[in-house]
Write a protein that holds these residues in place. Structure first.
Motif, PDB file in Angstrom:
ATOM      1  N   CYS A 572       0.831  -1.217   0.000  1.00 38.83           N
ATOM      2  CA  CYS A 572       0.000   0.000   0.000  1.00 38.83           C
ATOM      3  C   CYS A 572       0.866   1.268   0.000  1.00 38.83           C
ATOM      4  O   CYS A 572       0.588   2.239  -0.733  1.00 38.83           O
ATOM      5  CB  CYS A 572      -0.938  -0.002   1.201  1.00 38.83           C
ATOM      6  SG  CYS A 572      -2.210  -1.290   1.131  1.00 38.83           S
ATOM      7  N   TRP A 573       1.855   1.317   0.866  1.00 42.76           N
ATOM      8  CA  TRP A 573       2.750   2.475   0.926  1.00 42.76           C
ATOM      9  C   TRP A 573       3.405   2.712  -0.412  1.00 42.76           C
ATOM     10  O   TRP A 573       3.500   3.825  -0.871  1.00 42.76           O
ATOM     11  CB  TRP A 573       3.805   2.268   2.011  1.00 42.76           C
ATOM     12  CG  TRP A 573       4.832   3.374   2.049  1.00 42.76           C
ATOM     13  CD1 TRP A 573       4.745   4.561   2.695  1.00 42.76           C
ATOM     14  CD2 TRP A 573       6.096   3.354   1.381  1.00 42.76           C
ATOM     15  NE1 TRP A 573       5.855   5.311   2.491  1.00 42.76           N
ATOM     16  CE2 TRP A 573       6.725   4.582   1.668  1.00 42.76           C
ATOM     17  CE3 TRP A 573       6.748   2.430   0.564  1.00 42.76           C
ATOM     18  CZ2 TRP A 573       7.970   4.906   1.178  1.00 42.76           C
ATOM     19  CZ3 TRP A 573       7.990   2.748   0.068  1.00 42.76           C
ATOM     20  CH2 TRP A 573       8.597   3.970   0.377  1.00 42.76           C
ATOM     21  N   TRP A 574       3.867   1.666  -1.036  1.00 39.74           N
ATOM     22  CA  TRP A 574       4.568   1.805  -2.328  1.00 39.74           C
ATOM     23  C   TRP A 574       3.635   2.360  -3.393  1.00 39.74           C
ATOM     24  O   TRP A 574       3.999   3.238  -4.166  1.00 39.74           O
ATOM     25  CB  TRP A 574       5.113   0.433  -2.732  1.00 39.74           C
ATOM     26  CG  TRP A 574       5.881   0.448  -4.020  1.00 39.74           C
ATOM     27  CD1 TRP A 574       7.169   0.816  -4.215  1.00 39.74           C
ATOM     28  CD2 TRP A 574       5.372   0.086  -5.304  1.00 39.74           C
ATOM     29  NE1 TRP A 574       7.525   0.706  -5.512  1.00 39.74           N
ATOM     30  CE2 TRP A 574       6.421   0.254  -6.226  1.00 39.74           C
ATOM     31  CE3 TRP A 574       4.137  -0.366  -5.768  1.00 39.74           C
ATOM     32  CZ2 TRP A 574       6.275  -0.006  -7.575  1.00 39.74           C
ATOM     33  CZ3 TRP A 574       3.985  -0.635  -7.119  1.00 39.74           C
ATOM     34  CH2 TRP A 574       5.048  -0.447  -8.006  1.00 39.74           C
ATOM     35  N   LYS A 575       2.399   1.860  -3.424  1.00 43.90           N
ATOM     36  CA  LYS A 575       1.439   2.350  -4.413  1.00 43.90           C
ATOM     37  C   LYS A 575       1.110   3.837  -4.163  1.00 43.90           C
ATOM     38  O   LYS A 575       1.006   4.645  -5.103  1.00 43.90           O
ATOM     39  CB  LYS A 575       0.166   1.507  -4.365  1.00 43.90           C
ATOM     40  CG  LYS A 575       0.335   0.125  -4.968  1.00 43.90           C
ATOM     41  CD  LYS A 575      -0.986  -0.614  -5.016  1.00 43.90           C
ATOM     42  CE  LYS A 575      -0.820  -1.955  -5.709  1.00 43.90           C
ATOM     43  NZ  LYS A 575      -2.097  -2.693  -5.775  1.00 43.90           N
ATOM     44  N   ARG A 576       0.918   4.231  -2.892  1.00 45.04           N
ATOM     45  CA  ARG A 576       0.638   5.647  -2.557  1.00 45.04           C
ATOM     46  C   ARG A 576       1.806   6.537  -2.981  1.00 45.04           C
ATOM     47  O   ARG A 576       1.609   7.628  -3.537  1.00 45.04           O
ATOM     48  CB  ARG A 576       0.395   5.773  -1.050  1.00 45.04           C
ATOM     49  CG  ARG A 576       0.052   7.188  -0.595  1.00 45.04           C
ATOM     50  CD  ARG A 576      -0.182   7.194   0.898  1.00 45.04           C
ATOM     51  NE  ARG A 576      -0.415   8.543   1.353  1.00 45.04           N
ATOM     52  CZ  ARG A 576      -1.588   9.162   1.346  1.00 45.04           C
ATOM     53  NH1 ARG A 576      -2.656   8.515   0.878  1.00 45.04           N
ATOM     54  NH2 ARG A 576      -1.737  10.405   1.793  1.00 45.04           N
ATOM     55  N   ARG A 577       2.969   6.084  -2.688  1.00 46.31           N
ATOM     56  CA  ARG A 577       4.172   6.831  -3.048  1.00 46.31           C
ATOM     57  C   ARG A 577       4.265   7.018  -4.555  1.00 46.31           C
ATOM     58  O   ARG A 577       4.598   8.096  -5.039  1.00 46.31           O
ATOM     59  CB  ARG A 577       5.415   6.098  -2.525  1.00 46.31           C
ATOM     60  CG  ARG A 577       6.737   6.717  -2.902  1.00 46.31           C
ATOM     61  CD  ARG A 577       6.899   8.067  -2.248  1.00 46.31           C
ATOM     62  NE  ARG A 577       8.202   8.653  -2.567  1.00 46.31           N
ATOM     63  CZ  ARG A 577       8.524   9.926  -2.310  1.00 46.31           C
ATOM     64  NH1 ARG A 577       7.627  10.735  -1.743  1.00 46.31           N
ATOM     65  NH2 ARG A 577       9.721  10.384  -2.622  1.00 46.31           N
ATOM     66  N   ILE A 580       1.803   9.774  -5.676  1.00 48.12           N
ATOM     67  CA  ILE A 580       2.289  11.119  -5.365  1.00 48.12           C
ATOM     68  C   ILE A 580       3.364  11.556  -6.338  1.00 48.12           C
ATOM     69  O   ILE A 580       3.346  12.689  -6.862  1.00 48.12           O
ATOM     70  CB  ILE A 580       2.815  11.184  -3.913  1.00 48.12           C
ATOM     71  CG1 ILE A 580       1.650  10.972  -2.926  1.00 48.12           C
ATOM     72  CG2 ILE A 580       3.537  12.486  -3.640  1.00 48.12           C
ATOM     73  CD1 ILE A 580       2.097  10.813  -1.478  1.00 48.12           C
ATOM     74  N   LEU A 581       4.292  10.676  -6.584  1.00 44.74           N
ATOM     75  CA  LEU A 581       5.370  11.007  -7.511  1.00 44.74           C
ATOM     76  C   LEU A 581       4.827  11.274  -8.901  1.00 44.74           C
ATOM     77  O   LEU A 581       5.297  12.182  -9.612  1.00 44.74           O
ATOM     78  CB  LEU A 581       6.405   9.884  -7.542  1.00 44.74           C
ATOM     79  CG  LEU A 581       7.233   9.691  -6.264  1.00 44.74           C
ATOM     80  CD1 LEU A 581       8.121   8.460  -6.398  1.00 44.74           C
ATOM     81  CD2 LEU A 581       8.092  10.936  -5.993  1.00 44.74           C
ATOM     82  N   ARG A 582       3.836  10.525  -9.324  1.00 47.00           N
ATOM     83  CA  ARG A 582       3.252  10.730 -10.650  1.00 47.00           C
ATOM     84  C   ARG A 582       2.571  12.088 -10.729  1.00 47.00           C
ATOM     85  O   ARG A 582       2.686  12.813 -11.733  1.00 47.00           O
ATOM     86  CB  ARG A 582       2.252   9.611 -10.944  1.00 47.00           C
ATOM     87  CG  ARG A 582       1.746   9.650 -12.393  1.00 47.00           C
ATOM     88  CD  ARG A 582       0.735   8.544 -12.672  1.00 47.00           C
ATOM     89  NE  ARG A 582       1.339   7.245 -12.427  1.00 47.00           N
ATOM     90  CZ  ARG A 582       1.003   6.449 -11.414  1.00 47.00           C
ATOM     91  NH1 ARG A 582       0.089   6.834 -10.542  1.00 47.00           N
ATOM     92  NH2 ARG A 582       1.595   5.280 -11.267  1.00 47.00           N
ATOM     93  N   ALA A 583       1.838  12.457  -9.662  1.00 41.77           N
ATOM     94  CA  ALA A 583       1.160  13.758  -9.644  1.00 41.77           C
ATOM     95  C   ALA A 583       2.162  14.906  -9.683  1.00 41.77           C
ATOM     96  O   ALA A 583       1.962  15.929 -10.371  1.00 41.77           O
ATOM     97  CB  ALA A 583       0.280  13.868  -8.400  1.00 41.77           C
TER      98      ALA A 583
END
Length: 627
Positions: A572-577, A580-583
């Motif tokens: 989950c943390w990796w997907k959230r990260r 954010i980076l994509r945005a």
């Protein structure tokens, strides 16, 4: 009409008599095997049926040759090279209980010579009955086969061939012929505890060799082979024969063929004694059967011919009067005696005391062999289970009875006679450093008389069977340098007679049973080294808190759940990260355009706001004067 009734009565009598005979006396059991044959065959000239050789034994089937005219006219043999093991057996099942003539015909794979002539031992039901003598293949007589009379009571027949290191045993045919249950009753010792090996059968005065079948003999007598003998030699006798019917010949229990008594040898005036000498095995008992019928036309009644029968210097029968003892001329009469022979020869002498001539029709000589007591069936089955689970190589030859014959026990199995059961038992297993693999079966506990087990230096894996702890007589257990895993069974602590326990060099783990650890100071030699997972006694690592099986399972489940939660959180943390980076990347790329749009929007909004406010002011001030 009368004649028709008579014929009908006669027919009915014959029919019901034959029907009654067929029901009261069934045909004897017969099994003939053509060794090495892949299909049933019939042998000339009698068209005798021989069954194919399938699933009875190991060995190698091949073409063979007949060493004797006595041997059935068959084309194949089965031979047993030493690489197949020193002991090889035919195991014939579903044999009805009874008394049997067991006959084994030998064959040849190639032309025998001194160097390759097969010399081996033969056993029947675990009892050694014959050793092939050197030069047997050059004798065109009954040395081409061995025949015994034995009781088969357990539904099987076991016929084994034991290599002696000289040539490979080769067998052409095997016969099982059921005979009368009381045949050849020789007196005390007769029965299941004895085996009669046929040494020779001689038909005196006969012109050629014959089997019972050639004489049209009764099948309940078997199919005996009779060797002809025309003279004792040196002009001591002459042949006499008759075509008269012989009374009391084919009678129960031996059912001798009538033609056997229609020829005889009779002594002459120059040599009134008849003497026959033969070679025998020393220190054996021999059963001797002498056949007579008074077929000399010069003898009309009892008292005209009387003689003594002397065997190895001792008078066995005195004043033998054939007519007086048989009841008539042309009537069969048999005498039997069993004697011990200490030397290597036996001489049978017929000495006339009245009439100046002796006469004899036939002679049978059997070696009396004491049948061996077999190994306990449970222990035999246990060894067979061990054989399969360890994958014992063929060279071991674990076939037949493990302890019998005593001259050929199984390699690696030590035997002892148990007087309580009157059977042989296994008291030791020595199979160390034999390259064995596999595992130990639970059935090993059925070897309940074991005192020693040595399986060290092999590649045996799996766990140590807890059933070993029931072998209370065990004193030595050496399983070192194998691949045993798991824990040491607590049941080994019940072996109070255990003096030596070597479990070193394995992959065992867990705590050493307390019952074993507590006996290290009582002159016991135990070795648990080179097992990285063992603990609990001096010399091994200390054991941590002992956890129950349930606790171990709980810990394992908790660890699995914790691992899954950690993996889930990290995912989950990796997907959230990543989101954010994509945005942030998108925002950085579109920044100038976003600023221009922002200013434009603000100007529009201000214009709209100003216009709206102006319109509202004008409305509030009323109509314009310019209008």
């Amino acid at each position: 009409m009368f004649s028709f009734r008579v014929l009908l009565i006669l027919f009915s009598f014959v029919f019901f008599a034959s029907l009654e005979l067929s029901f009261s006396r069934p045909a004897p059991y017969v099994m003939r095997i053509s060794c090495g044959a892949r299909k049933d065959v019939r042998s000339p000239p009698s068209n005798t049926l021989w069954h194919k050789d399938f699933a009875y034994t190991g060995g190698i089937p091949t073409n063979g040759t007949q060493p004797s005219f006595i041997t059935p006219r068959l084309d194949t043999v089965r031979y047993f090279p030493l690489s197949e093991g020193p002991e090889n057996c035919y195991n014939i099942n579903r044999v009805p209980h009874g008394h049997y003539s067991v006959r084994i015909f030998f064959g040849s794979v190639s032309e025998p010579s001194f160097d390759n002539e097969p010399l081996f031992d033969v056993s029947v039901e675990g009892t050694l009955v014959y050793t092939l003598p050197s030069g047997w293949s050059n004798h065109d007589d009954e040395q081409a086969f061995v025949e015994v009379l034995a009781f088969l009571e357990d539904g099987t027949a076991s016929i084994c061939f034991h290599s002696t290191g000289h040539g490979d045993p080769a067998i052409m045919a095997i016969e099982l012929l059921q005979v009368d249950g009381r045949s050849y009753h020789f007196g005390p010792g007769y029965g299941q505890g004895s085996i009669l090996r046929t040494d020779r059968r001689i038909s005196f005065g006969a012109s050629k060799a014959k089997f019972d079948a050639d004489y049209s003999g009764d099948r309940w007598g078997g199919d005996r082979f009779w060797r002809p003998m025309k003279t004792f030699g040196q002009g001591s006798d002459r042949v006499i024969s008759t075509t008269n019917s012989i009374k009391k010949a084919s009678a129960s229990p031996n059912f001798y063929p009538e033609a056997l008594y229609q020829t005889a040898l009779i002594s002459t005036d120059n040599q009134p004694d008849l003497a026959y000498t033969m070679d025998v095995n020393p220190n054996r008992n021999y059963s001797i059967w002498l056949h007579f019928a008074e077929i000399d036309p010069s003898v009309k009644g009892a008292g005209q011919r009387i003689f003594d029968i002397v065997i190895n210097g001792d008078v066995q029968f005195r004043d033998v009067d054939i007519v007086g003892m048989s009841g008539d001329i042309n009537s069969a009469f048999v005498l039997n005696t069993t004697i011990p022979v200490s030397g290597r020869t036996m001489t049978i002498l017929l000495h006339p005391t009245k009439g100046n001539h002796a006469i004899i029709s036939a002679l049978e000589i059997f070696e009396v062999i004491t049948a061996e007591s077999k190994t306990l069936p449970d222990e035999v089955r246990a060894l067979q289970s061990l054989k399969h689970s360890l994958g014992l190589p063929l060279r071991f030859g674990w076939n037949g009875d493990p302890c019998l014959p005593q001259q050929h026990p199984w390699s690696g199995a030590d035997c002892q006679f148990d007087r309580t059961s009157n059977k042989w038992v296994i008291d030791g297993l020595g199979l160390d450093n034999q390259g064995l693999r596999g595992f130990l079966p639970d059935d090993i506990s059925k070897l309940r008389h074991l005192q020693s087990i040595n399986l060290s230096g092999n590649s045996i894996g799996g766990s140590i069977p807890s059933s070993i702890g029931t072998i209370t007589s065990l004193e030595v257990l050496d399983l070192s340098y194998n691949f045993f895993n798991g824990s040491i069974p607590e049941s080994l602590g019940q072996l109070t007679s255990l003096r030596i326990l070597n479990l070193n060099g394995n992959s065992l783990r867990g705590r050493v049973p307390a019952a074993l650890g507590g006996r290290l100071l009582h002159r016991a030699s135990f070795n648990f080294t080179d097992n990285a997972g063992l603990c609990g006694i001096p010399g091994l690592r200390s054991c941590g808190p002992h956890l129950s099986a349930g606790a171990k399972i709980g810990i394992g489940l908790g660890a699995c759940i914790s691992f899954l939660l950690i993996v889930t959180c990290l995912t989950c943390w990796w997907k959230r990260r990543q989101n954010i980076l994509r945005a942030q990347r998108i925002a950085a790329r579109d920044a100038p355009y976003a600023k221009a749009r922002t200013h434009f929007s603000r100007d529009v909004q201000m214009t709209l706001k100003y216009g709206h406010e102006h319109t509202r002011t004008a409305a509030e001030n009323g109509p314009s004067l310019l209008t």
